[in-house]
Design a protein around this motif. Sequence first.
Motif, PDB file in Angstrom:
ATOM      1  N   SER A  60      28.507  59.684  41.548  1.00  0.00           N
ATOM      2  CA  SER A  60      29.145  60.995  41.495  1.00  0.00           C
ATOM      3  C   SER A  60      30.447  61.008  42.289  1.00  0.00           C
ATOM      4  CB  SER A  60      28.187  62.038  42.058  1.00  0.00           C
ATOM      5  OG  SER A  60      28.823  63.278  42.171  1.00  0.00           O
ATOM      6  N   PHE A  61      31.344  61.903  41.916  1.00  0.00           N
ATOM      7  CA  PHE A  61      32.555  62.097  42.695  1.00  0.00           C
ATOM      8  C   PHE A  61      32.259  62.880  43.967  1.00  0.00           C
ATOM      9  CE2 PHE A  61      32.232  65.566  39.749  1.00  0.00           C
ATOM     10  CZ  PHE A  61      32.550  66.674  40.491  1.00  0.00           C
ATOM     11  N   LEU A  62      31.067  63.485  44.055  1.00  0.00           N
ATOM     12  CA  LEU A  62      30.618  64.130  45.285  1.00  0.00           C
ATOM     13  C   LEU A  62      29.695  63.175  46.035  1.00  0.00           C
ATOM     14  CD1 LEU A  62      29.745  67.727  44.078  1.00  0.00           C
ATOM     15  CD2 LEU A  62      31.785  66.986  45.258  1.00  0.00           C
ATOM     16  N   GLY A  63      29.739  63.232  47.311  1.00  0.00           N
ATOM     17  CA  GLY A  63      28.882  62.390  48.137  1.00  0.00           C
ATOM     18  C   GLY A  63      29.714  61.395  48.920  1.00  0.00           C
ATOM     19  N   ASP A  64      29.120  60.864  49.962  1.00  0.00           N
ATOM     20  CA  ASP A  64      29.796  59.887  50.810  1.00  0.00           C
ATOM     21  C   ASP A  64      29.870  58.566  50.053  1.00  0.00           C
ATOM     22  OD1 ASP A  64      30.950  58.587  52.868  1.00  0.00           O
ATOM     23  OD2 ASP A  64      29.284  58.843  54.274  1.00  0.00           O
ATOM     24  N   MET A 122      24.319  86.460  35.957  1.00  0.00           N
ATOM     25  CA  MET A 122      23.786  85.103  36.087  1.00  0.00           C
ATOM     26  C   MET A 122      24.887  84.065  35.884  1.00  0.00           C
ATOM     27  SD  MET A 122      20.810  83.259  33.833  1.00  0.00           S
ATOM     28  CE  MET A 122      21.738  83.502  32.338  1.00  0.00           C
ATOM     29  N   GLY A 123      25.725  84.261  34.884  1.00  0.00           N
ATOM     30  CA  GLY A 123      26.838  83.345  34.654  1.00  0.00           C
ATOM     31  C   GLY A 123      27.838  83.361  35.798  1.00  0.00           C
ATOM     32  N   GLY A 124      28.123  84.557  36.316  1.00  0.00           N
ATOM     33  CA  GLY A 124      29.044  84.677  37.443  1.00  0.00           C
ATOM     34  C   GLY A 124      28.506  84.010  38.702  1.00  0.00           C
ATOM     35  N   CYS A 125      27.210  84.140  38.937  1.00  0.00           N
ATOM     36  CA  CYS A 125      26.607  83.475  40.099  1.00  0.00           C
ATOM     37  C   CYS A 125      26.686  81.955  39.961  1.00  0.00           C
ATOM     38  CB  CYS A 125      25.161  83.908  40.269  1.00  0.00           C
ATOM     39  SG  CYS A 125      24.973  85.589  40.862  1.00  0.00           S
ATOM     40  N   GLY A 126      26.501  81.444  38.757  1.00  0.00           N
ATOM     41  CA  GLY A 126      26.640  80.003  38.535  1.00  0.00           C
ATOM     42  C   GLY A 126      28.052  79.522  38.808  1.00  0.00           C
ATOM     43  N   LEU A 127      29.043  80.300  38.368  1.00  0.00           N
ATOM     44  CA  LEU A 127      30.441  79.938  38.622  1.00  0.00           C
ATOM     45  C   LEU A 127      30.761  79.973  40.111  1.00  0.00           C
ATOM     46  CD1 LEU A 127      32.032  81.983  35.720  1.00  0.00           C
ATOM     47  CD2 LEU A 127      31.983  79.501  35.889  1.00  0.00           C
ATOM     48  N   ALA A 128      30.320  81.020  40.793  1.00  0.00           N
ATOM     49  CA  ALA A 128      30.586  81.152  42.226  1.00  0.00           C
ATOM     50  C   ALA A 128      29.889  80.041  43.016  1.00  0.00           C
ATOM     51  CB  ALA A 128      30.136  82.525  42.723  1.00  0.00           C
ATOM     52  N   LEU A 129      28.659  79.729  42.653  1.00  0.00           N
ATOM     53  CA  LEU A 129      27.926  78.680  43.355  1.00  0.00           C
ATOM     54  C   LEU A 129      28.588  77.313  43.163  1.00  0.00           C
ATOM     55  CD1 LEU A 129      25.443  78.207  45.100  1.00  0.00           C
ATOM     56  CD2 LEU A 129      24.162  77.768  43.009  1.00  0.00           C
ATOM     57  N   THR A 130      29.138  77.067  41.991  1.00  0.00           N
ATOM     58  CA  THR A 130      29.845  75.811  41.758  1.00  0.00           C
ATOM     59  C   THR A 130      31.081  75.710  42.644  1.00  0.00           C
ATOM     60  OG1 THR A 130      29.073  75.759  39.477  1.00  0.00           O
ATOM     61  CG2 THR A 130      30.976  74.404  39.999  1.00  0.00           C
ATOM     62  N   MET A 131      31.820  76.807  42.759  1.00  0.00           N
ATOM     63  CA  MET A 131      33.004  76.778  43.628  1.00  0.00           C
ATOM     64  C   MET A 131      32.607  76.565  45.084  1.00  0.00           C
ATOM     65  SD  MET A 131      35.625  79.565  41.987  1.00  0.00           S
ATOM     66  CE  MET A 131      34.516  80.937  42.087  1.00  0.00           C
ATOM     67  N   VAL A 132      31.537  77.204  45.514  1.00  0.00           N
ATOM     68  CA  VAL A 132      31.065  77.012  46.891  1.00  0.00           C
ATOM     69  C   VAL A 132      30.649  75.559  47.101  1.00  0.00           C
ATOM     70  CG1 VAL A 132      29.210  77.613  48.507  1.00  0.00           C
ATOM     71  CG2 VAL A 132      30.421  79.405  47.271  1.00  0.00           C
ATOM     72  N   LEU A 133      29.934  74.982  46.140  1.00  0.00           N
ATOM     73  CA  LEU A 133      29.504  73.591  46.236  1.00  0.00           C
ATOM     74  C   LEU A 133      30.699  72.655  46.379  1.00  0.00           C
ATOM     75  CD1 LEU A 133      27.293  71.314  45.896  1.00  0.00           C
ATOM     76  CD2 LEU A 133      27.864  71.416  43.464  1.00  0.00           C
ATOM     77  N   TYR A 134      31.678  72.788  45.494  1.00  0.00           N
ATOM     78  CA  TYR A 134      32.829  71.886  45.528  1.00  0.00           C
ATOM     79  C   TYR A 134      33.651  72.062  46.802  1.00  0.00           C
ATOM     80  CZ  TYR A 134      32.081  70.556  40.636  1.00  0.00           C
ATOM     81  OH  TYR A 134      31.572  70.054  39.476  1.00  0.00           O
ATOM     82  N   THR A 137      32.691  73.297  49.765  1.00  0.00           N
ATOM     83  CA  THR A 137      31.991  72.844  50.967  1.00  0.00           C
ATOM     84  C   THR A 137      31.888  71.323  51.017  1.00  0.00           C
ATOM     85  OG1 THR A 137      29.846  73.164  49.889  1.00  0.00           O
ATOM     86  CG2 THR A 137      30.646  74.949  51.303  1.00  0.00           C
ATOM     87  N   GLU A 138      31.684  70.691  49.882  1.00  0.00           N
ATOM     88  CA  GLU A 138      31.624  69.228  49.869  1.00  0.00           C
ATOM     89  C   GLU A 138      32.978  68.616  50.234  1.00  0.00           C
ATOM     90  OE1 GLU A 138      29.038  67.101  49.574  1.00  0.00           O
ATOM     91  OE2 GLU A 138      27.730  68.845  49.500  1.00  0.00           O
ATOM     92  N   ALA A 139      34.062  69.247  49.788  1.00  0.00           N
ATOM     93  CA  ALA A 139      35.388  68.691  50.062  1.00  0.00           C
ATOM     94  C   ALA A 139      35.914  69.083  51.441  1.00  0.00           C
ATOM     95  CB  ALA A 139      36.374  69.149  48.994  1.00  0.00           C
ATOM     96  N   LEU A 140      35.718  70.317  51.857  1.00  0.00           N
ATOM     97  CA  LEU A 140      36.345  70.797  53.087  1.00  0.00           C
ATOM     98  C   LEU A 140      35.422  70.763  54.306  1.00  0.00           C
ATOM     99  CD1 LEU A 140      38.292  73.819  51.590  1.00  0.00           C
ATOM    100  CD2 LEU A 140      39.151  71.534  52.092  1.00  0.00           C
ATOM    101  N   TYR A 141      34.148  71.077  54.131  1.00  0.00           N
ATOM    102  CA  TYR A 141      33.252  71.169  55.278  1.00  0.00           C
ATOM    103  C   TYR A 141      32.524  69.843  55.533  1.00  0.00           C
ATOM    104  CZ  TYR A 141      29.610  72.863  58.391  1.00  0.00           C
ATOM    105  OH  TYR A 141      28.770  73.024  59.452  1.00  0.00           O
ATOM    106  N   PHE A 142      31.821  69.345  54.515  1.00  0.00           N
ATOM    107  CA  PHE A 142      31.058  68.118  54.695  1.00  0.00           C
ATOM    108  C   PHE A 142      31.918  66.866  54.569  1.00  0.00           C
ATOM    109  CE2 PHE A 142      27.794  71.130  53.100  1.00  0.00           C
ATOM    110  CZ  PHE A 142      27.019  71.176  54.242  1.00  0.00           C
ATOM    111  N   ARG A 143      33.066  66.992  53.952  1.00  0.00           N
ATOM    112  CA  ARG A 143      34.016  65.891  53.756  1.00  0.00           C
ATOM    113  C   ARG A 143      33.385  64.694  53.021  1.00  0.00           C
ATOM    114  NH1 ARG A 143      38.461  68.004  55.686  1.00  0.00           N
ATOM    115  NH2 ARG A 143      38.499  68.897  57.742  1.00  0.00           N
ATOM    116  N   SER A 144      32.505  65.001  52.098  1.00  0.00           N
ATOM    117  CA  SER A 144      31.886  63.936  51.309  1.00  0.00           C
ATOM    118  C   SER A 144      32.708  63.615  50.067  1.00  0.00           C
ATOM    119  CB  SER A 144      30.469  64.331  50.910  1.00  0.00           C
ATOM    120  OG  SER A 144      30.497  65.452  50.066  1.00  0.00           O
ATOM    121  N   SER A 145      33.733  64.390  49.832  1.00  0.00           N
ATOM    122  CA  SER A 145      34.642  64.148  48.716  1.00  0.00           C
ATOM    123  C   SER A 145      36.037  64.545  49.165  1.00  0.00           C
ATOM    124  CB  SER A 145      34.229  64.995  47.509  1.00  0.00           C
ATOM    125  OG  SER A 145      35.135  64.820  46.448  1.00  0.00           O
ATOM    126  N   THR A 146      37.012  63.968  48.531  1.00  0.00           N
ATOM    127  CA  THR A 146      38.379  64.376  48.821  1.00  0.00           C
ATOM    128  C   THR A 146      38.725  65.597  47.992  1.00  0.00           C
ATOM    129  OG1 THR A 146      39.258  62.910  47.125  1.00  0.00           O
ATOM    130  CG2 THR A 146      39.073  62.017  49.364  1.00  0.00           C
TER     131      THR A 146
END
Length: 170
Positions: free
Chosen positions: A39-43, A86-98, A100-109
Amino acid sequence: MPSQTAMERKVLYAFRGWIAFIALMDFGTAIRCYIERRSFLGDHMDTQYIEGDFTVSRILGMYCILKAMALVHCTLYIHYKPVVSMGGCGLALTMVLYFTEALYFRSSTFNFYVTFPCILNFITLAGLIYIPRRLRLWDPHSDIDDENSQLLKQMGGFKKRRGLKKNCIS
C-alpha cells in the motif's frame, strides 16, 4: 420529480455521475491495493514488514470497496437523507485517514496518492452537503413520484374498486 425544473434535473444527473465516477475511482484503488500488494499507506521501511504480509494493503482495499458501494447507493438513492449521510461519512473518514497517515503518523508522504483523493473527496462532500439541500430533495412537502409509489397508489385504488363492486353485486 415533477417539482424540479429541467436545469435542476440536469445538475442532479451530472452530480450523480460525479459520485459514480468517485466510486469507480475507489474500485480502482481497491484493485490497485490487491495488484501492487504494498500500500501507499504505511511505513515503508523494510524492517517493518514481514515477508509476504500485505495486510495493510488488503484492509485499505476492502475499505475502498465498502466506500465505493456506499457511494453507489448514494448515487441511486440521493433523495434519502440517511443514505447521503452514509456516503458523506465515508468521504470524510477517507480524508481523515489520508491526512492523519500523512501528517500525524507520517507513514506516508504528502504525495499525489494522498492529495488527489482528498481534493476529490472534499469536492464531493461539499456537493453532497449543498446540492440536495439546494434542490430541496429532502423537503417533507416535496412529492417524489417514483414507480413504486405510483404502483402502490394504483394497487390501493384497485382494491377499493373491487370492494365497491362486490358490495354492488351482493
